[in-house]
Design an enzyme around this catalytic site. Structure first.
Site, PDB file in Angstrom:
ATOM      1  N   VAL A  47      19.514  73.489  -7.924  1.00  0.00           N
ATOM      2  CA  VAL A  47      20.124  74.492  -7.042  1.00  0.00           C
ATOM      3  C   VAL A  47      19.061  74.877  -6.000  1.00  0.00           C
ATOM      4  CG1 VAL A  47      21.949  75.519  -8.440  1.00  0.00           C
ATOM      5  CG2 VAL A  47      19.580  76.170  -8.836  1.00  0.00           C
ATOM      6  N   ALA A  50      20.261  77.537  -0.056  1.00  0.00           N
ATOM      7  CA  ALA A  50      20.170  78.386   1.134  1.00  0.00           C
ATOM      8  C   ALA A  50      18.701  78.651   1.438  1.00  0.00           C
ATOM      9  CB  ALA A  50      20.901  79.705   0.885  1.00  0.00           C
ATOM     10  N   LYS A  78      22.476  78.229   9.216  1.00  0.00           N
ATOM     11  CA  LYS A  78      22.562  79.557   8.597  1.00  0.00           C
ATOM     12  C   LYS A  78      21.917  80.575   9.537  1.00  0.00           C
ATOM     13  CE  LYS A  78      20.852  82.242   4.692  1.00  0.00           C
ATOM     14  NZ  LYS A  78      19.973  82.286   3.524  1.00  0.00           N
ATOM     15  N   LEU A 333       8.932  77.257  -9.093  1.00  0.00           N
ATOM     16  CA  LEU A 333       9.398  78.051 -10.237  1.00  0.00           C
ATOM     17  C   LEU A 333       8.323  78.200 -11.307  1.00  0.00           C
ATOM     18  CD1 LEU A 333      12.988  76.517 -10.536  1.00  0.00           C
ATOM     19  CD2 LEU A 333      12.343  78.697  -9.469  1.00  0.00           C
ATOM     20  N   ILE A 346      12.367  78.876  -1.706  1.00  0.00           N
ATOM     21  CA  ILE A 346      11.852  77.748  -0.921  1.00  0.00           C
ATOM     22  C   ILE A 346      10.811  78.260   0.080  1.00  0.00           C
ATOM     23  CG2 ILE A 346      12.510  75.983   0.780  1.00  0.00           C
ATOM     24  CD1 ILE A 346      14.997  75.507  -1.009  1.00  0.00           C
TER      25      ILE A 346
HETATM   26  P1  FAD Z   1      12.488  72.076 -10.619  1.00  0.00           P
HETATM   27  O1  FAD Z   1      13.512  71.779  -9.624  1.00  0.00           O
HETATM   28  O2  FAD Z   1      12.920  72.560 -11.958  1.00  0.00           O
HETATM   29  O3  FAD Z   1      11.635  70.772 -10.812  1.00  0.00           O
HETATM   30  C1  FAD Z   1      10.771  70.599 -11.910  1.00  0.00           C
HETATM   31  C2  FAD Z   1      10.256  69.180 -11.924  1.00  0.00           C
HETATM   32  O4  FAD Z   1       9.284  69.057 -12.947  1.00  0.00           O
HETATM   33  C3  FAD Z   1      11.326  68.124 -12.200  1.00  0.00           C
HETATM   34  O5  FAD Z   1      11.122  67.003 -11.365  1.00  0.00           O
HETATM   35  C4  FAD Z   1      11.037  67.722 -13.655  1.00  0.00           C
HETATM   36  O6  FAD Z   1      11.427  66.391 -13.910  1.00  0.00           O
HETATM   37  C5  FAD Z   1       9.533  67.875 -13.684  1.00  0.00           C
HETATM   38  N1  FAD Z   1       8.971  68.025 -15.027  1.00  0.00           N
HETATM   39  C6  FAD Z   1       9.146  69.057 -15.891  1.00  0.00           C
HETATM   40  N2  FAD Z   1       8.489  68.807 -17.034  1.00  0.00           N
HETATM   41  C7  FAD Z   1       7.886  67.606 -16.877  1.00  0.00           C
HETATM   42  C8  FAD Z   1       7.075  66.789 -17.706  1.00  0.00           C
HETATM   43  N3  FAD Z   1       6.755  67.145 -18.965  1.00  0.00           N
HETATM   44  N4  FAD Z   1       6.637  65.613 -17.220  1.00  0.00           N
HETATM   45  C9  FAD Z   1       6.958  65.207 -15.970  1.00  0.00           C
HETATM   46  N5  FAD Z   1       7.725  65.926 -15.143  1.00  0.00           N
HETATM   47  C10 FAD Z   1       8.195  67.109 -15.593  1.00  0.00           C
HETATM   48  N6  FAD Z   1      15.846  78.877  -3.812  1.00  0.00           N
HETATM   49  C11 FAD Z   1      16.100  79.040  -2.496  1.00  0.00           C
HETATM   50  O7  FAD Z   1      15.176  78.975  -1.678  1.00  0.00           O
HETATM   51  N7  FAD Z   1      17.378  79.255  -2.081  1.00  0.00           N
HETATM   52  C12 FAD Z   1      18.409  79.383  -2.939  1.00  0.00           C
HETATM   53  O8  FAD Z   1      19.543  79.550  -2.500  1.00  0.00           O
HETATM   54  C13 FAD Z   1      18.148  79.301  -4.313  1.00  0.00           C
HETATM   55  N8  FAD Z   1      19.132  79.465  -5.242  1.00  0.00           N
HETATM   56  C14 FAD Z   1      18.824  79.409  -6.571  1.00  0.00           C
HETATM   57  C15 FAD Z   1      19.799  79.688  -7.522  1.00  0.00           C
HETATM   58  C16 FAD Z   1      19.478  79.688  -8.879  1.00  0.00           C
HETATM   59  C17 FAD Z   1      20.521  80.030  -9.886  1.00  0.00           C
HETATM   60  C18 FAD Z   1      18.171  79.354  -9.298  1.00  0.00           C
HETATM   61  C19 FAD Z   1      17.824  79.309 -10.756  1.00  0.00           C
HETATM   62  C20 FAD Z   1      17.213  79.053  -8.361  1.00  0.00           C
HETATM   63  C21 FAD Z   1      17.506  79.098  -6.989  1.00  0.00           C
HETATM   64  N9  FAD Z   1      16.538  78.859  -6.044  1.00  0.00           N
HETATM   65  C22 FAD Z   1      16.817  79.016  -4.716  1.00  0.00           C
HETATM   66  C23 FAD Z   1      15.210  78.417  -6.439  1.00  0.00           C
HETATM   67  C24 FAD Z   1      15.100  76.916  -6.206  1.00  0.00           C
HETATM   68  O9  FAD Z   1      16.073  76.243  -6.963  1.00  0.00           O
HETATM   69  C25 FAD Z   1      13.716  76.420  -6.604  1.00  0.00           C
HETATM   70  O10 FAD Z   1      12.746  77.203  -5.981  1.00  0.00           O
HETATM   71  C26 FAD Z   1      13.501  75.018  -6.150  1.00  0.00           C
HETATM   72  O11 FAD Z   1      14.526  74.189  -6.591  1.00  0.00           O
HETATM   73  C27 FAD Z   1      12.188  74.477  -6.653  1.00  0.00           C
HETATM   74  O12 FAD Z   1      12.210  74.207  -7.988  1.00  0.00           O
HETATM   75  P2  FAD Z   1      10.941  73.512  -8.622  1.00  0.00           P
HETATM   76  O13 FAD Z   1      10.629  72.283  -7.870  1.00  0.00           O
HETATM   77  O14 FAD Z   1       9.868  74.535  -8.757  1.00  0.00           O
HETATM   78  O15 FAD Z   1      11.423  73.173 -10.104  1.00  0.00           O
END
Ligand code: FAD
Length: 511
Positions: A47, A50, A78, A333, A346
């Site tokens: 997710v 936006a 947007k 996150l 983001i």
């Molecule tokens: P993730 O997308 O969870 O990626 C984690 C990565 O780590 C994955 O590739 C996974 O495979 C890898 N990984 C995990 N463990 C291991 C391991 N042991 N070995 C190898 N790889 C591993 N943000 C916005 O800016 N706008 C929005 O509208 C928005 N809406 C949201 C709505 C919801 C309900 C939520 C929960 C979040 C929202 N966010 C939003 C936040 C946004 O989704 C995140 O900031 C963004 O997707 C970044 O996520 P990430 O890359 O930190 O983590």
């Protein structure tokens, strides 16, 4: 020449690939090597659709072609967020990515507006003095004009996009510029005698050594949280939502150039229009509503048929007390999450990436990090999180939804002193925070403070330097300028189909 510093990014969500792409763009390839490890099996949160206008700067700095990016991520424009029922049921206001009025006589617009109101002049609501809001109301879009004095230059824009497609897009971009990608799961993490991370052991048995580790493993926070034990600071006393149901539906209804956020009994529902579908989600607090009830409410409010089963996401609002510890920096996150309101995650990734680039350790020292770099990074990160936190809390705290358990709770909860100060300055004098960098701008605060129904008792006395007639005249002219310009803008749907189609025809000509 010293050996190159090996940066190992773990995680291939938006945080991982935004970091990898920005590093590949900015760092000298002879001095920095970049590896990203991701696991298809674990997947991403998927997710995050936006954004805020800063994302355009990020993409521009990478040299990304906007029309191509929009086509490949099915993006829309947007101009802000519409809040429905947040003050009290029936209320509506827009938080635009644009300014309200102009600083007449060097005094911020809101002071003139408050004064005119107190003088009993016939003036429109505060929302009527924003060009971006007028464009939103017409579902219209065009690029801001270049002539800085034009009313048509008084806003910025962001995108709604498919977050998975954005990661794919950045993955291709980063790999083609030298980032090495490893598919695999991290099973174990080894530390050296100083406590710094030395290497990662993958499920395949491969061992990956590195100098600087960037933890982008999402909520797991595998390196910073689990291995280095950096604690989590819980902010759920101020931000009670802890779950979200997310579901895409068929595109129907208005094709808005803004996100919609509608307050509900147990939280709020987002609506995000993309080119090919609409993203929806119910962010809620399990202290005030059950999962099943929230799911049914969401499904009952879709514009079109659901395109998938709703997905439940669990989260805890808060952040790690340090985002950088030893030779490990958490981005995304893994470093913190407040909640999706105001789409700040983001942006926080982007801010962390640019701070890290500025404070990037030099290759000469290998795994040994100068603690001053980490301290500065953590200081900046604290500021960003605290400011976003206060802004989000304001939406909940300043509600008038009496008799509903969630809303009664957030209206009466003790709020951070920093927010108490901001609200009292606004109520006392119409002043709002003004930051040179970062979130949120003065106009964003104004949109939400007025939008939630707060009203200052007084205004900046320098506003008295203009006569009452002059102010009345300026207010009328401003509204006329907005009305006469906004009617000539194309609709959002038209603009997108032309902009993205142009690219297709350009390509056809080139091939
Ligand atoms: P993730 O997308 O969870 O990626 C984690 C990565 O780590 C994955 O590739 C996974 O495979 C890898 N990984 C995990 N463990 C291991 C391991 N042991 N070995 C190898 N790889 C591993 N943000 C916005 O800016 N706008 C929005 O509208 C928005 N809406 C949201 C709505 C919801 C309900 C939520 C929960 C979040 C929202 N966010 C939003 C936040 C946004 O989704 C995140 O900031 C963004 O997707 C970044 O996520 P990430 O890359 O930190 O983590």
């Amino acid at each position: 020449m010293a050996q190159a510093l090996h940066i190992v990014i773990v995680g291939g969500g938006s945080a991982g690939w935004m970091s990898a792409a920005a590093f590949a763009r900015a760092l000298h390839p002879g001095r920095y090597r970049i590896t990203l490890i991701e696991s298809e099996e674990i997947g991403t949160v998927g997710v995050g659709e936006a954004t805020l206008p800063h994302i355009k700067t990020f993409n521009d700095q990478l040299g990304i072609d906007e029309a191509q990016f929009m086509r490949e991520t099915r993006a829309t424009f947007k101009l802000g967020i519409e809040f429905r029922n947040w003050g009290e049921p029936g209320d509506r206001y827009i938080h635009p990515f644009g300014v309200f009025g102009a600083p007449w006589g060097g005094v911020d617009f809101q002071h003139h507006w408050i004064r005119a109101r107190q003088l009993g002049q016939q003036i429109a609501s505060f929302q009527e003095y924003s060009y971006a809001i007028a464009a939103c109301r017409r579902n219209a879009f065009e690029f801001p004009h270049r002539a800085r004095k034009s009313i048509r230059a008084t806003y910025a824009y962001a995108y709604h996009f498919d977050a998975g497609l954005y990661s794919d897009f950045l993955r291709r971009w980063a790999i083609s510029r030298g980032v090495r990608r490893i598919e695999g799961q991290v099973r174990d993490i080894s530390l050296d005698e100083s406590g710094a991370i030395e290497s990662l052991l993958l499920q395949s048995g491969a061992r990956i050594e590195g100098d600087l580790f960037v933890d982008c493993t999402g909520f797991r926070s595998l390196l910073l949280g689990s291995k280095l034990g950096v604690q989590w600071e819980d902010w759920s006393q101020w931000l009670p939502c802890d779950r979200a149901w997310a579901v895409p539906c068929q595109r129907a209804g208005e094709f808005t150039p803004y996100t919609r956020s509608t307050a509900q009994t147990g939280g709020w529902i987002w609506r995000i229009p993309l080119q090919h579908r609409t993203g929806n989600g119910y962010v809620f607090s399990t202290r005030f509503i059950g999962e099943e009830q929230a799911r049914d409410t969401l499904l009952g409010q879709l514009d079109g048929a659901a395109l998938a089963e709703p997905r439940l996401l669990r989260f805890k609002p808060g952040r790690r007390i340090r985002a950088w510890a030893r030779n490990c920096v958490a981005i995304g996150l893994s470093s913190g999450f407040l909640e999706p309101l105001e789409s700040t995650s983001i942006f926080l990734i982007q801010a962390a990436v640019s701070d890290l680039l500025r404070l990037m350790p030099s290759p000469e020292r290998g795994r040994v990090v100068d603690p001053r770099l980490a301290d500065e990074f953590n200081r900046l990160s604290d500021i960003q999180y605290a400011r976003v936190r206060d802004f989000l809390i304001l939406h909940y705290f300043a509600n008038r939804r009496h008799g509903e358990a969630l809303w009664d709770y957030v209206r009466s909860m003790p709020i951070p002193d920093t927010l108490v100060h901001k609200i009292s300055l606004f109520e006392g004098r119409g002043h709002v925070p003004y930051y040179k960098d970062g979130l949120f701008s003065r106009d964003s605060w104004l949109a939400v403070l007025f939008g939630q129904g707060l009203m200052p008792h007084a205004y900046d006395r320098l506003a008295d330097n203009l006569s009452a007639d002059q102010v009345g005249q300026l207010l009328r002219e401003l509204r006329q300028a907005i009305a006469s310009n906004v009617t000539t803008i194309p609709s959002h749907a038209e603009f997108i189909s032309r902009y993205c189609a142009d690219l297709q025809s350009e390509r056809a000509v080139m091939s």
